[in-house]
Design an enzyme around this catalytic site. Structure first.
Site, PDB file in Angstrom:
ATOM      1  N   HIS A  57       0.857  -1.079  -0.276  1.00 14.28           N
ATOM      2  CA  HIS A  57      -0.160   0.278  -0.312  1.00 14.28           C
ATOM      3  C   HIS A  57       1.175   1.325   0.164  1.00 14.28           C
ATOM      4  CE1 HIS A  57       0.213  -0.178   5.048  1.00 14.28           C
ATOM      5  NE2 HIS A  57       1.016   1.250   3.652  1.00 14.28           N
ATOM      6  N   ASP A  77       1.030  -7.491   2.467  1.00 11.86           N
ATOM      7  CA  ASP A  77       1.202  -5.962   2.349  1.00 11.86           C
ATOM      8  C   ASP A  77       2.654  -5.868   2.231  1.00 11.86           C
ATOM      9  OD1 ASP A  77       0.863  -3.165   1.693  1.00 11.86           O
ATOM     10  OD2 ASP A  77      -0.585  -2.877   3.362  1.00 11.86           O
ATOM     11  N   SER A 109       4.409   2.395   8.462  1.00 12.37           N
ATOM     12  CA  SER A 109       3.967   0.850   7.332  1.00 12.37           C
ATOM     13  C   SER A 109       4.916   1.290   6.528  1.00 12.37           C
ATOM     14  CB  SER A 109       3.032   1.393   6.603  1.00 12.37           C
ATOM     15  OG  SER A 109       1.450   1.073   7.172  1.00 12.37           O
TER      16      SER A 109
HETATM   17  N1  ARG Z   1      -4.435   0.327   7.519  1.00 11.75           N
HETATM   18  C1  ARG Z   1      -3.285   0.077   7.215  1.00 11.75           C
HETATM   19  C2  ARG Z   1      -2.555   1.424   7.044  1.00 11.75           C
HETATM   20  O1  ARG Z   1      -3.550   2.796   7.599  1.00 11.75           O
HETATM   21  C3  ARG Z   1      -2.941  -0.350   5.813  1.00 11.75           C
HETATM   22  C4  ARG Z   1      -4.190   0.640   4.062  1.00 11.75           C
HETATM   23  C5  ARG Z   1      -3.815   0.280   3.324  1.00 11.75           C
HETATM   24  N2  ARG Z   1      -4.926  -0.749   3.114  1.00 11.75           N
HETATM   25  C6  ARG Z   1      -6.099  -0.545   2.202  1.00 11.75           C
HETATM   26  N3  ARG Z   1      -7.401  -1.145   2.327  1.00 11.75           N
HETATM   27  N4  ARG Z   1      -6.892   0.993   2.189  1.00 11.75           N
HETATM   28  O2  ARG Z   1      -2.822   2.345   6.463  1.00 11.75           O
HETATM   29  N1  ASP Z   2      -1.287   1.338   8.084  1.00 10.42           N
HETATM   30  C1  ASP Z   2      -0.125   2.444   8.478  1.00 10.42           C
HETATM   31  C2  ASP Z   2       0.752   2.713   7.556  1.00 10.42           C
HETATM   32  O1  ASP Z   2       0.053   3.310   6.693  1.00 10.42           O
HETATM   33  C3  ASP Z   2       0.336   2.122   9.855  1.00 10.42           C
HETATM   34  C4  ASP Z   2      -0.735   2.373  11.080  1.00 10.42           C
HETATM   35  O2  ASP Z   2      -1.829   3.810  10.958  1.00 10.42           O
HETATM   36  O3  ASP Z   2      -0.924   1.296  12.037  1.00 10.42           O
HETATM   37  O4  ASP Z   2       1.753   3.549   8.171  1.00 10.42           O
END
Ligand code: ARG
Ligand code: ASP
Length: 709
Positions: A83, A219, A627
């Site tokens: 991502h 990921d 991330s």
């Molecule tokens: N929650 C994670 C972060 O804040 C991964 C986000 C990417 N994945 C998604 N399905 N949008 O960035």
């Molecule tokens: N998914 C998040 C990022 O893109 C990490 C988090 O918020 O835990 O940095």
């Protein structure tokens, strides 16, 4: 039996007592080093950060300012999340070469794909410059005077700092302006895409699984840093060569298990750990719900259209992920704050603080802070919401509105300075191109019709038929001619004419009031931080995240999200197959992965029970920006790739609670398995240094097994 109970109690106590916090890598000696070693680490503070010798920090790069990445070979191979590299993967994708759907693997250096604008930045050294930056600042000054002196001092410090000519410097405020650090950095700008799995692996589970556990997402994506022939940062050139890092992370094939030490090293973006209770209440009860509602209204339209058309799916993939991500996070944050009774607990803490003020004779100086917060948030709340709702509508969801916003800024710039014409045109052209590249007027119109009423303004669907903004050629025509003509063209446009009074109101009334109230609250927050550290000096204070390099540490641990439910900390390939829904846009699994599973063709990547681990949980305190951060084992090897947190734990941005806050990492063995067995890109594995810290050495032989320098 009693002994076991006692022991358990002790362990739980230790876990709570020594975790949480995002620490400055140059200040680990002493408390943090001790805590880490108590949790099982074999690393010294100098192994992690050293200015004179290579250390772990030399392998950690800030990825495009928003994510983290780490170097994993002596040829500048870099690992980050799928991502995090998503917009690069998307930008090389088309209906014919759908790398989002099918993945991409460069089988040689020549096949690696350049990415304009993408950069990775390393930290060379970190210096405390608090005395210099706060020199001359005193309590008799107004907030404005203080801030302008601080800016002058810090600019002077940066200007006079001695550094190499390919390096940069920046200063950042810590502890709400109570401390300042200067960073010497190196920024590499020739970063090429090396590989990405298909979304059915890299984004497996998509929004349904985002922010939750059990998780089965691979990921990750890979890039390579290129440098000039002297190994220095350089703009893209065919003649650049793979970067030779000062340090790269060896990769462990042994993984970690429950209770093992892990450390996450990266660039957390923003946290607010020292808010008063009244602020947490405002954010979760008033602020979040309105923004959740706006994003929900936008997603309804985008999701339906992405399902109906492949073209829209590719165009909107990145945008949709961005909008959905924070939307779901806020819902989880609210849940966590409520479930952990965080507001009441923060009030209890405030009682302790007030008592400590009294006991230490500080009441006269600081006793006003908490009552003042209560009063200020009452006034600040409504304007904070209004301002953010504008941002959600004009800068996050509706893209026609975003274009009018950019046009407005350009008109203002031209009115102030007609000389800036060429620069203004170029900037607006860039905005139009960037937005229209992945734009569908029908989808955007649906979004606009859904979100604008939530900002309390009447909608006019006809602007989509009349405006020139939604087509690149006609939009660029508006920019022809002198400043006066451009301004007239913009004002004659139906969409611009519609949006302009709303944007005017935003700048003249809403944002102006917000800035003024926000400044007062920020100043009070700075004072509160000072008062906290004076009144309760033995608490464990770490500075809020501010996009600088930090160390966070903990252990591999499961957790209990609800009564009678316990999540094991590790998931396996079995779970991918359990979740498999053929043809589903979130839970499809590539046939090749199913084949590998069915024949158990796992190579050396299975654990000791013959299963391939996919994701695992830890008590590392992370946030957005972490991330892509490496999860590092007790000996400095790479074992995981951080990418997310558990839902109820996302409140860790305001309230880290070791009982329920967990970060989620991809097991590096899953990454290797996919690269080798699924993608057939064994040449990338061969570049890495694979190690078996658990097998070869046991616990005693640690020196030899330490991170390769
Ligand atoms: N929650 C994670 C972060 O804040 C991964 C986000 C990417 N994945 C998604 N399905 N949008 O960035
Ligand atoms: N998914 C998040 C990022 O893109 C990490 C988090 O918020 O835990 O940095």
């Amino acid at each position: 039996m009693r002994l076991i109970k006692l022991l358990c109690f002790f362990v739980v106590f230790q876990v709570s007592a020594q975790q949480g916090g995002m620490w400055i890598p140059s200040l680990l000696e002493g408390m943090n080093e001790d805590e880490m070693q108590n949790l099982g680490s074999k690393l010294t503070a100098k192994d992690i950060y050293d200015v004179n010798n290579s250390s772990l920090k030399d392998a950690i790069g800030h990825f495009n300012g928003g994510c983290t990445s780490e170097v994993i070979s002596d040829k500048g191979l870099v690992l980050t999340n799928h991502h995090c590299g998503f917009s690069q993967i998307q930008s090389h994708s088309s209906l014919e070469n759908d790398y989002i759907k099918n993945g991409f693997w460069a089988m040689s250096l020549e096949e690696e794909l350049p990415n304009e604008g993408l950069f990775i930045e390393f930290i060379v050294s970190i210096h405390d410059v608090t005395d210099t930056v706060l020199n001359g600042v005193n309590d008799t000054m107004t907030e404005k005077e203080k801030q302008s002196l601080i800016t002058r001092n810090s600019n002077a410090a940066m200007a006079s700092w001695s550094k190499e000519n390919w390096q940069d410097v920046k200063t950042k405020s810590f502890y709400e302006g109570n401390q300042y650090f200067l960073f010497v950095t190196e920024r590499f700008e020739d970063i090429r895409l090396v590989g990405a799995p298909p979304s059915s692996i890299g984004k497996f589970g998509s929004d349904t699984d985002n922010w939750v556990f059990p998780r089965h997402t691979g990921d990750f994506s890979m890039f390579r840093i290129y440098a000039d022939k002297n190994n220095r940062p350089a703009k893209y050139s065919k003649d650049n060569v793979p970067y030779k890092p000062k340090h790269y992370l060896p990769v462990s094939l042994d993984g970690v298990e429950e209770g093992d030490f892990t450390m996450v090293f990266g660039f957390p973006g923003r946290t607010n750990e020292y808010l008063p209770a009244v602020a947490i209440e405002h954010i979760t009860k008033e602020y979040n719900p309105t923004n959740i509602e706006i994003r929900e209204a936008a997603l309804k339209v985008i999701d339906a259209n992405m399902k109906a058309s492949d073209e829209v799916r590719i165009k909107y993939a990145s945008k949709q992920a961005r909008i959905a991500n924070a939307w779901k996070k806020w819902i989880g944050e609210n849940l966590g704050i409520e479930k952990s009774d965080a507001v009441a607990k923060r009030r209890e803490f405030e009682t302790t603080f007030k008592k400590a003020l009294k006991e230490n004779g500080l009441e006269a100086k600081y006793g006003h802070i908490l009552p003042e917060f209560d009063k200020l948030y009452k006034e600040f709340g409504p304007i904070n919401i209004k301002r953010r709702n504008f941002v959600e509508v004009f800068l996050v969801t509706s893209e026609l509105m975003q274009m009018t916003f950019r046009a407005y800024q350009v008109e203002q710039a031209l009115l102030a300075n007609p000389e800036s014409l060429e620069r203004a045109k170029a900037s607006l052209k860039g905005s139009f191109e960037g937005i229209l590249k992945n734009f569908d007027a029908n989808v955007d119109k649906g979004v606009y019709l859904n979100v604008m009423p939530l900002y309390g303004k009447p909608v006019d669907a006809s602007i989509y038929d009349k405006t020139a903004f939604t087509d690149l050629d006609s939009a660029l025509k508006l920019l022809e001619g002198d400043a006066e003509t451009v301004i007239k063209n913009l004002n004659d446009d139906a969409a611009y004419a519609y949006a302009k009074p709303i944007i005017d109101e935003f700048f003249n009334t809403i944002d102006a009031e917000f800035q003024q109230k926000n400044e007062v609250i920020s100043a009070l927050q700075t004072e509160y931080m000072t008062a906290l550290m004076k009144a309760l000096p033995n608490e464990r204070y770490f500075p809020d995240a501010n996009s600088t390099l930090r160390v966070t540490y903990g252990q591999v641990r499961g957790y209990s999200p609800r009564d009678a439910v316990y999540y094991n900390p590790v998931t396996y390939l079995e779970g991918v197959v359990e979740k498999y829904v053929p043809g589903d846009y979130e839970f499809d699994v590539p046939q090749k992965l199913l084949d590998l599973y069915n024949t158990k063709d796992y190579g050396p990547y299975a654990d000791k029970n013959g299963k391939v681990p996919v994701c695992f949980l830890g008590t590392n305190h992370t946030t957005g920006g972490n991330s892509g951060s490496p999860a590092i084992d007790a000996e400095g090897n790479l074992v995981g790739l951080n990418f997310d947190r558990v839902w109820e734990g996302t409140m860790s941005d305001m309230n880290y609670d070791p009982e329920i806050c967990r970060n989620i990492m991809v097991d590096l063995r899953y990454v290797l398995f996919i690269v080798d067995k699924y993608a057939g890109a064994k040449h990338l594995i061969d570049e890495m240094t694979l190690v078996h810290p658990k097998k070869a050495s046991g616990k005693k032989n640690k020196k030899k097994k330490k991170a390769k320098k």
